[in-house]
Design an enzyme around this catalytic site. Sequence first.
Site, short mmCIF file in Angstrom:
data_model
loop_
_atom_site.label_atom_id
_atom_site.label_comp_id
_atom_site.label_asym_id
_atom_site.label_seq_id
_atom_site.Cartn_x
_atom_site.Cartn_y
_atom_site.Cartn_z
N HIS A 174 0.89 -1.17 0.00
CA HIS A 174 0.00 0.00 0.00
C HIS A 174 0.92 1.22 0.00
O HIS A 174 2.02 1.16 0.56
CB HIS A 174 -0.81 0.14 1.29
N ASP B 66 2.38 1.87 3.34
CA ASP B 66 3.38 0.94 3.88
C ASP B 66 4.78 1.42 3.58
O ASP B 66 5.71 1.12 4.32
CB ASP B 66 3.26 -0.46 3.22
C1 XLS Z 1 -7.67 -6.53 4.74
C2 XLS Z 1 -7.23 -6.76 3.37
C3 XLS Z 1 -6.09 -5.87 2.92
C4 XLS Z 1 -5.97 -5.88 1.42
C5 XLS Z 1 -5.17 -4.77 0.83
O1 XLS Z 1 -8.39 -7.31 5.32
O2 XLS Z 1 -6.92 -8.10 3.22
O3 XLS Z 1 -4.90 -6.27 3.53
O4 XLS Z 1 -5.44 -7.08 0.96
O5 XLS Z 1 -5.67 -3.53 1.17
#
Ligand code: XLS
Length: 454
Positions: free
Chosen positions: A104, A107
Amino acid sequence: MTQGFFSEVAARIPFGGLGSRDPLTYKVYQPDRLVLGKRMEDHLRIAVCMWHSFASAGEDMFGSGTFDRPWLESGLDPLAAGRAKLDAAFEFFDKLGVPYFCFHDRDIAPEGRNFAETKAHLEAMVDYAGERMAQTGVKLLWGTANLFGHPRFAAGAATNPDPEVFAYAAAQVKLVLDATKRLDGANYVLWGGREGYDTLLNTDLAREETQLARFLSLVAEHKHRIGFKGLLLIEPKPHEPTKHQYDHDAAIVHGFLVRHGLEDEFRLNIEANHATLSGHSFHHEIAYAVANGMLGSIDANRGDYQNGWDTDQFPNSVDELALAMYELLQGGGLTSGGFNFDAKLRRQSVARTDLFHAHIGGIDTLAQALLVAADMVELGTLKRLREERYAGWAGELGTAILSGGVTLEELERRLAKGKIDPKPVSGGQELLENLVNQQIWAADRRPASGKSAD
Ligand code: XLS
Ligand code: NI
Ligand code: NI
């Protein structure tokens, strides 16, 4: 190979085979091993995620972080800390020997004091990630924008009652889609973490659906404008953090896309733990996506059958994964998608090597599930029994019904003539379950060396 944060692991994790007692070896995963004529690495296209593994210190709602992640300490220069995080991450990807990672925007790059500063942070860190990618050969499976963490998104991003929040989210997605293209990412993911509601008392469902559809159209339009070749993926989840999330499960997202004429623009990123939270099995969600031509990519993890939330544990059940993998192989396998470990360490797993153990176990489980599924495909028994079950539809009656050649009146006439007299047929469930188990048990005994591409 850089020696730095993970100095306890000196070199790339090797294949050791089932006989190896060294926990830092792969027992099943061999990137070059051929399975149904394709390299294991190309079947699985494994990715490590930045968020759970490097951008979180293991906080939960009752306690602070427990993991040793020095770049997350307070008071550091944000960009220097961001570089240290990426250095450790790429050292890990390289030593683990996986081809992909996912991130993301938040991140890898912290939010700045205003939009311009946030954008500058992102661009600097994307450049840095690009350098690390070139150095290690690790590629980007997908990028995504965090549209759920900041307080501005508390009432949703695209579905926010305030159009200014929609605009903010749209600009953020534009930047991350541009960055994903710049890094030659294979896909772009949208997980609508807060696109839902906490109470219907303050929620206009029809309006929020229109907003979400508009948002997705804008994203698709921008993808074509910049010539991004990867897939746009929507990741279904039924709830958490909101009480109800609009992208509830594969079928609901598919229906939404069809309603808005967007079904050719998006595919699905199916997450195992989200499947179980929505009351389905992972097997079901993959089968649905494959059956409807909607499968894009996979977030590999597992839930806990006693817990009603996204525990995001590393996968460890060959039995469960093999069935999903079988549907996947029947559907032709992955194209630009992969298996991303959207999974996190338990809070007590504080050793640096725990991150290796977690991923090695998950990767070996996927590899073994692939072998089992490939055996099921090669043997063809399940496929044959499934086909036999529907064989009648190839006959005169079945063809006439499906081609629209008969009316209810005509069918009634045929019944009246006594021509049609169906008898119950066994569904064979127990037999099929036994056949699956035989494949799982047989695959356990396969020689660990196997066939290799080299
Ligand atoms: C949350 C989601 C998130 C997505 C990406 O539950 O799994 O991690 O994969 O935003
Ligand atoms: Ni999740
Ligand atoms: Ni996910």
